[in-house]
Design a protein around this motif. Structure first.
Motif, short mmCIF file in Angstrom:
data_model
loop_
_atom_site.label_atom_id
_atom_site.label_comp_id
_atom_site.label_asym_id
_atom_site.label_seq_id
_atom_site.Cartn_x
_atom_site.Cartn_y
_atom_site.Cartn_z
N PHE A 25 35.67 51.31 59.86
CA PHE A 25 35.80 52.05 61.12
C PHE A 25 34.65 53.04 61.32
O PHE A 25 34.06 53.13 62.40
CB PHE A 25 37.14 52.79 61.13
CG PHE A 25 37.40 53.62 62.35
CD1 PHE A 25 37.86 53.05 63.53
CD2 PHE A 25 37.19 55.00 62.32
CE1 PHE A 25 38.10 53.83 64.65
CE2 PHE A 25 37.42 55.78 63.43
CZ PHE A 25 37.88 55.20 64.60
N ALA A 26 34.30 53.77 60.27
CA ALA A 26 33.26 54.79 60.37
C ALA A 26 31.90 54.20 60.72
O ALA A 26 31.10 54.83 61.43
CB ALA A 26 33.17 55.57 59.06
N ASP A 27 31.62 52.98 60.27
CA ASP A 27 30.33 52.36 60.56
C ASP A 27 30.14 52.16 62.06
O ASP A 27 29.04 52.33 62.58
CB ASP A 27 30.21 51.01 59.84
CG ASP A 27 30.15 51.16 58.34
OD1 ASP A 27 29.60 52.18 57.87
OD2 ASP A 27 30.65 50.27 57.63
N PHE A 28 31.21 51.82 62.75
CA PHE A 28 31.12 51.64 64.20
C PHE A 28 31.04 52.99 64.91
O PHE A 28 30.25 53.17 65.84
CB PHE A 28 32.33 50.86 64.71
CG PHE A 28 32.33 49.41 64.36
CD1 PHE A 28 31.66 48.49 65.13
CD2 PHE A 28 33.01 48.96 63.23
CE1 PHE A 28 31.66 47.13 64.82
CE2 PHE A 28 33.02 47.62 62.89
CZ PHE A 28 32.34 46.70 63.68
N MET A 29 31.83 53.95 64.47
CA MET A 29 31.88 55.25 65.14
C MET A 29 30.61 56.07 64.91
O MET A 29 30.26 56.93 65.74
CB MET A 29 33.09 56.05 64.67
CG MET A 29 34.42 55.46 65.09
SD MET A 29 34.63 55.27 66.89
CE MET A 29 34.56 56.98 67.44
N GLU A 30 29.91 55.82 63.81
CA GLU A 30 28.73 56.62 63.48
C GLU A 30 27.41 55.89 63.76
O GLU A 30 26.35 56.41 63.47
CB GLU A 30 28.78 57.02 62.01
CG GLU A 30 29.96 57.95 61.69
CD GLU A 30 30.15 58.16 60.20
OE1 GLU A 30 29.28 57.68 59.42
OE2 GLU A 30 31.17 58.77 59.81
N MET A 31 27.47 54.68 64.33
CA MET A 31 26.25 53.93 64.61
C MET A 31 25.32 54.74 65.51
O MET A 31 25.73 55.25 66.55
CB MET A 31 26.59 52.61 65.30
CG MET A 31 25.38 51.69 65.47
SD MET A 31 25.62 50.41 66.73
CE MET A 31 25.39 51.38 68.24
#
Length: 276
Positions: A25-31
């Motif tokens: 999830f964090a990879d998408f939100m922090e892209m």
């Protein structure tokens, strides 16, 4: 499915996203890569590419102003990404071409969504219908001009009728949310606010049709006669009855209110730095 964040990735892009570094999830939100398309309070949209494919990432974050607005409107527990994902599937089930969702995730705290995202694949070679009409109708005259209008406008009316007959209303039913591609396909997008009931209430039917009428007028290339033909096609009649004329008057009155509201809305968004 990740039980902590409700992460869903479609099977046909899972390996592609993993190789690009999208593992949780964090990879998408922090892209931070990609091209910034737009942002509003608590919401942003980015376009990014993986290999030969392009995607749009829409992210929702907690924003205190939107939170308190939700309290006032009794909408505390809105699930933005899940809602849009389901709306897309409902639109597709109704037979209306739309975007393809490929990933979705949400994070919750005591049942309240604090952040979420949805990824959809690009509609390749497409552009907003209002832009296409302005670009292509400008140099055309006579039969060619009528042919182009005759290709797209009846299909817009048919989509509107199918939408409402299916108990769905869009709430942002502007021509800019119809996308036309190189193969002359027509797709309905921006579905996060779609509502579903057994029957669309009159006020929401009027709202959708007024937004459509307003945006058609604002193209500068669609005449009042063009808009009336769309209305006749939507109703499936060649001549308006008394009830149809009452509906039309409501739509025109709502179009006028939308025009005034749009001026104020754009000014607010300029002050907030959301648009130039």
């Amino acid at each position: 499915m990740n039980p902590a964040t409700n992460l869903v990735i479609a099977a046909d892009v899972r390996e592609l996203f993993l190789t690009a570094g999208f593992k949780d999830f964090a990879d998408f939100m922090e892209m931070a890569d990609g091209r910034h398309i737009c942002h509003k309070r608590g919401r942003s949209v980015y376009r990014f590419e993986v290999g030969s494919r392009a995607f749009y990432l829409k992210r929702n974050r907690f924003h205190r102003v939107e939170f308190f607005k939700g309290l006032l409107r009794f909408r505390l527990f809105r699930r933005e990404a899940v809602r849009e994902w389901r709306n897309i599937l409902m639109i597709r089930d109704a037979g209306i071409p739309t975007i393809t969702p490929v990933a979705m995730g949400a994070r919750y705290c005591f049942g309240f969504e604090t952040a979420s995202f949805i990824v959809s694949e690009e509609l390749y070679g497409s552009e907003p219908l209002d832009r296409l009409l302005r670009r292509r109708l400008g140099p055309l005259r006579g039969r060619d001009r009528r042919r182009l209008k005759g290709h797209y406008l009846p299909r817009v009316a048919d989509i509107a009728r199918t939408l409402h007959d299916s108990g769905l209303n869009h709430q942002d039913f502007y021509l800019s949310h119809f996308y036309a591609d190189d193969g002359e396909g027509l797709f309905l997008i921006d579905l996060q606010r779609v509502m579903h009931r057994f029957r669309v209430p009159l006020r929401y039917q009027v709202k959708d049709l007024a937004q459509l009428n307003y945006s058609a007028e604002m193209t500068g290339v669609l005449t009042r006669a063009d808009r009336m033909r769309v209305f006749h096609r939507y109703l499936g009649v060649s001549k308006l009855c008394a009830a149809d004329k009452i509906l039309l008057r409501k739509i025109l009155a709502k179009s006028g209110r939308i025009a005034k509201h749009t001026v104020k809305l754009l000014e607010r968004r300029r002050r907030r730095g959301e648009i130039l």
